[in-house]
Design an enzyme around this catalytic site. Structure first.
Site, PDB file in Angstrom:
ATOM      1  CE  LYS A 126      -0.496  -0.668   5.362  1.00 53.61           C
ATOM      2  NZ  LYS A 126      -1.020  -0.947   6.126  1.00 53.61           N
ATOM      3  NE  ARG A 155      -6.661   0.068  11.394  1.00 56.31           N
ATOM      4  CZ  ARG A 155      -5.893   0.449  10.284  1.00 56.31           C
ATOM      5  NH1 ARG A 155      -4.515   1.678  10.604  1.00 56.31           N
ATOM      6  NH2 ARG A 155      -5.285  -0.414   9.682  1.00 56.31           N
ATOM      7  CE1 TYR A 178      12.378  31.855   4.811  1.00 60.65           C
ATOM      8  CE2 TYR A 178      13.149  29.147   4.582  1.00 60.65           C
ATOM      9  CZ  TYR A 178      12.672  30.175   3.824  1.00 60.65           C
ATOM     10  OH  TYR A 178      11.754  30.463   2.909  1.00 60.65           O
ATOM     11  CG  MET A 181       9.364  23.740  -0.116  1.00 58.21           C
ATOM     12  SD  MET A 181       7.135  24.648  -1.177  1.00 58.21           S
ATOM     13  CE  MET A 181       7.548  25.715   0.324  1.00 58.21           C
TER      14      MET A 181
HETATM   15  C1  LIG Z   1      -0.360  -1.849   6.972  1.00 64.67           C
HETATM   16  C2  LIG Z   1      -1.216  -2.633   7.466  1.00 64.67           C
HETATM   17  C3  LIG Z   1      -0.192  -4.307   7.584  1.00 64.67           C
HETATM   18  C4  LIG Z   1       1.487  -3.568   7.701  1.00 64.67           C
HETATM   19  O1  LIG Z   1       1.363  -3.765   8.153  1.00 64.67           O
HETATM   20  P1  LIG Z   1       3.701  -3.622   8.927  1.00 64.67           P
HETATM   21  O2  LIG Z   1       3.594  -3.507  10.329  1.00 64.67           O
HETATM   22  O3  LIG Z   1       3.577  -2.123   7.619  1.00 64.67           O
HETATM   23  O4  LIG Z   1       3.754  -5.158   8.928  1.00 64.67           O
HETATM   24  C5  LIG Z   1      -1.024  -5.426   7.856  1.00 64.67           C
HETATM   25  N1  LIG Z   1      -2.358  -5.221   7.800  1.00 64.67           N
HETATM   26  C6  LIG Z   1      -3.488  -4.653   7.935  1.00 64.67           C
HETATM   27  C7  LIG Z   1      -4.093  -4.657   7.771  1.00 64.67           C
HETATM   28  C8  LIG Z   1      -1.719  -3.342   7.186  1.00 64.67           C
HETATM   29  O5  LIG Z   1      -3.017  -1.993   7.477  1.00 64.67           O
END
Ligand SMILES: *Cc1c(COP(=O)(O)O)cnc(C)c1O
Length: 372
Positions: A41, A140, A262, A310
């Site tokens: 992802k 969640r 800055y 930036m």
């Molecule tokens: C992002 C995610 C993972 C991977 O988690 P890591 O800690 O990066 O290994 C696995 N399962 C779900 C549901 C996630 O959202």
């Protein structure tokens, strides 16, 4: 990547696909009979899903997870048909047809998602694959306790769905002593008892290191593939994956008492030499690294001085012998000596955020797998 691109860009990001594949194999090696997926992802945590996905397929990975439908549609053409591609967020109402069209497997996170998927299966007069997520303590995503009770008392709710896995997600797996781990394990096992028999998946990267009880049939590592330390307070067993090198735009000598950048947050305590490097917070070099970050040049540790801007950072290069560093030199901003976890610690965040913040202005160079 062309040399020209490298000449134009302010920084070079090297991504070692062989290290990612080695990390996947070493995680898989800890799993015994369970399969090992790859979570890709957020563009493979900023490192490039269309490069990382095929590389891991080549290493033997057959299960890939993304968060959004869009990410899945973009990645699907780069993965052979025998690779399963799961979408963690599931289908938004009305988007179910896209999953069928692109051969994607939704993670069904709620009763409405489950019902909509089942309805489509009925309309198409077929069986559709799905992963069912139950909430084991994160609050969640996944079936709530009430929703679980409804499905548990009526398995017909799953009719028409080929249940690929039942999954849940851990809250604090990197903290091995945290009681939440065992509580979630118990909750997950209890949920599995009440649902039809199916393969199960609980562990993220860190969960793999909690031991066999957490492995079930499929682990879903993300961060550890990309070199992030999976266990808090222990040496990192993963290979480092990225090297980020920023280009020096100019250097200048300043007198004692001269302030830099800055808001003048840093002032030279001795005659100093300052290098301005073409990387800034717009590139994901977090502003919280102002006066805290480290860089490296030929083994010499160099402090980031003044505020991160930036497009630039300023680095105290006084310790580098004269003549060794000048305009166009590359300074290491992240490398095995100053890895994503160390940067994250200095920035007050986690390695995940360092990686996913990496900007798209860098010239990217992939090492390994795709070159072959
Ligand atoms: C992002 C995610 C993972 C991977 O988690 P890591 O800690 O990066 O290994 C696995 N399962 C779900 C549901 C996630 O959202």
């Amino acid at each position: 990547m062309s040399d020209q691109h490298q000449t134009r860009a302010g920084a070079l990001l090297s991504i070692d696909l062989d290290a990612i594949c080695d990390n996947w194999r070493s995680l898989k090696g800890r799993l015994g009979a369970a399969a090992c997926a790859a979570v890709v992802k957020a563009d493979a945590y900023g490192l490039g899903a269309i490069q990382v996905g095929p590389a891991l397929y080549g290493a033997g990975c057959r299960h890939f997870f993304v968060a959004h439908l869009n990410e899945a549609i973009e990645l699907r053409p780069f993965l052979p048909t025998d690779a399963a591609l799961y979408v963690l967020h599931g289908a938004h109402p009305g988007a179910e047809g896209e999953f069928v069209r692109h051969r994607l497997v939704p993670v069904l996170n709620s009763l409405p998602q489950l019902t909509a998927w089942q309805k489509l299966a009925r309309e198409l007069d077929t069986v559709l694959p799905g992963v069912l997520q139950v909430d084991s303590g994160m609050a969640r995503l996944g079936l709530s306790e009430d929703e679980l009770a409804i499905v548990a008392s009526d398995h017909g709710r799953l009719q028409g769905i080929e249940l690929k896995f039942i999954m849940s997600h851990l809250v604090s797996a990197e903290d091995q002593a945290n009681p939440a781990n065992m509580i979630q394990l118990a909750n997950f096992r209890a949920a599995l008892q009440r649902l039809p028999a199916a393969r199960a998946s609980l562990a993220n990267s860190s969960g793999i290191f909690l031991g066999n009880d957490f492995h079930f049939n499929l682990a879903r590592p993300g961060a550890a593939l990309y070199g992030v330390a999976p266990v808090a307070g222990q040496p990192n067993p993963m290979r480092p994956v990225i090297r980020l090198q920023g280009k020096v735009l100019q250097t200048r000598r300043i007198e004692t008492g001269t302030a830099v950048g800055y808001s003048h947050t840093w002032r030279a305590a001795r005659p100093s030499r300052i290098a301005t490097v073409a990387v800034g917070y717009a590139d994901g070099y977090l502003r919280s690294l102002s006066n805290r970050g480290h860089a490296g040049f030929e083994g010499i540790r160099l402090p980031i001085v003044g505020n991160v801007s930036m497009d630039t950072i300023t680095i105290d290069v006084t310790e580098v012998p004269a003549g060794r560093l000048g305009e166009g030199s590359l300074i290491d901003l992240a490398d095995p000596l100053n890895g994503v976890d160390e940067m994250a610690g200095r920035a007050g965040t986690i390695g995940y955020e360092i990686l996913t913040s990496l900007g798209n202005r860098y010239a990217r160079r992939y090492i390994g797998a795709v070159d072959a």
